[in-house]
Design a protein around this motif. Structure first.
Motif, mmCIF file in Angstrom:
data_model
loop_
_atom_site.group_PDB
_atom_site.id
_atom_site.type_symbol
_atom_site.label_atom_id
_atom_site.label_comp_id
_atom_site.label_asym_id
_atom_site.label_seq_id
_atom_site.Cartn_x
_atom_site.Cartn_y
_atom_site.Cartn_z
ATOM 1 N N GLY A 251 3.196 44.101 14.165
ATOM 2 C CA GLY A 251 3.474 43.001 14.644
ATOM 3 C C GLY A 251 3.735 41.620 13.814
ATOM 4 O O GLY A 251 3.825 40.544 14.177
ATOM 5 N N ASP A 253 5.534 39.161 10.599
ATOM 6 C CA ASP A 253 6.908 38.651 10.513
ATOM 7 C C ASP A 253 7.373 39.300 9.231
ATOM 8 O O ASP A 253 8.925 39.346 9.208
ATOM 9 N N SER A 281 8.818 44.266 14.295
ATOM 10 C CA SER A 281 9.307 43.792 15.527
ATOM 11 C C SER A 281 10.755 43.824 15.277
ATOM 12 O O SER A 281 11.162 43.927 14.026
ATOM 13 N N SER A 284 11.363 41.212 12.366
ATOM 14 C CA SER A 284 10.314 41.159 11.379
ATOM 15 C C SER A 284 11.540 41.618 9.937
ATOM 16 O O SER A 284 12.560 42.028 10.272
#
Length: 356
Positions: A251, A253, A281, A284
């Protein structure tokens, strides 16, 4: 009338006369014997010669007494290093620091002493003497020499592991700020430094981007020596032990992989990248920070490291198309290559959307 004696006929030049040296032969011979420069450099670093010159020049006799070395032998290696501008010998026989020798001091922010000791360590030098075997077989001979692959050897030999971690932190120190400055990180979010060692790059990234938090992800033994516990980063980081071949914290970035992929074969790199892809994600980004080898004959530090990778490990330095291929196999796409002004570049990747 000229009363000077007639000059004697010139004697033929001796074979070792500098005026008779074939420049091509001299150049090749210099390359062939360059390992002696490396050995001399390591010896001077190990003895701490540069530290003993911090307050001014000293003779070989003083330096020998301070370092516990043989005066004659010490003078001879310093004389050799002076031919490459590492130290300078004056006409009285005293040795001075030069800009290169300053970087061998252990007590300056720009010190490269630990990096020099790592690069000249037996664990790199011995496999290099078997380079022909590596080229013939396509495999490193490290495990044949030391009884285990490189990183397993480091984990079972605490002294070797600690020297590697110190050396890599020293190598990275000169690159981390350049990397952190070269990329436009998001204003807010989380950065995971995968295999981030002592956290130098993560620390510089957080310092430059006050809206970010960070996770330093590496082996537990490495994390114990991290450098993130400083006032300016208070409350913005955590450490997590783990194995990047199997998973990474999910999760985030941005995922950083600095000088990680070059240590491993293509197959192992794909495993690492797939583990990262599983944690990413759709928004990302993954930043592989490594040398990106140019396709022409341009000198590049990565071309030297590439040979080191094939002797000590089974890794390699790669070009842009190599990264593109690895990313594709791992479900990622290459977005761009960002130069950093250092030996490494940032190869940015984004997830490929799953096929519906």
């Amino acid at each position: 009338m000229d009363h000077t004696a007639p000059s004697a006929p010139s004697a033929p030049s001796a074979p070792d006369s500098l005026s008779a040296i074939d420049p091509l032969a001299a150049h090749l011979t210099d390359y062939a014997l360059s390992y002696l420069h490396s050995a001399a450099l390591r010896t001077a670093a190990r003895l701490g010669v540069a530290d003993h010159l911090a307050d001014g020049p000293r003779g070989a006799d003083e330096l020998a007494a301070l370092t516990g070395a043989s005066e004659g032998h010490l003078r001879r290696i310093l004389r050799l290093l002076a031919t490459r501008d590492v130290f300078h010998e004056d006409d009285k026989g005293a040795f001075h620091l030069t800009p290169l020798a300053e970087r061998l001091r252990s007590d300056t922010p720009s010190s490269l002493r630990e990096a020099v000791l790592l690069a000249t360590d037996e664990s790199f030098v011995r496999p290099a003497t078997r380079l022909e075997d590596a080229v013939r077989t396509g495999r490193s001979v490290f495990d044949e020499i030391y009884g285990a692959p490189f990183f397993e050897y480091l984990s079972r030999e605490p002294g070797a592991g600690e020297a590697f971690d110190r050396g890599m932190a020293n190598v990275s120190a000169g690159e981390d700020d350049a990397v952190a400055a070269a990329y436009s990180f998001p204003a807010k979010g989380t950065v995971v430094d995968v295999g981030g060692g002592r956290g130098g790059l993560l620390g510089r990234t957080l310092a430059r981007n006050p809206g970010l938090t960070g996770v330093l992800y590496d082996r537990d033994a490495v994390l114990r020596g991290h450098s993130l516990d400083v006032p300016e980063l208070t409350g913005r980081w955590e450490v997590r032990p783990g194995d990047f071949f199997t998973s990474v914290p999910a999760g985030a970035d941005v995922y950083l992989l600095k000088r990680i992929l070059h240590d491993w074969s293509d197959e192992e790199c794909v495993r690492i990248l797939r583990a990262c892809r599983a944690g990413m994600s759709a928004d990302s980004r993954l930043l592989a920070v490594d040398c990106v080898i140019p396709q022409d004959n341009t000198p590049h530090p990565g071309k030297v490291l590439d040979v080191l990778m094939m002797t000590a490990l089974n890794g390699r330095e790669r070009g842009e198309e190599d990264f593109r291929r690895l990313f594709t196999e791992a479900g990622l796409r290459l977005v761009r290559v960002v130069p950093t002004g250092s030996a490494v570049s940032i190869v940015e990747a984004a997830p490929v959307a799953p096929v519906a």
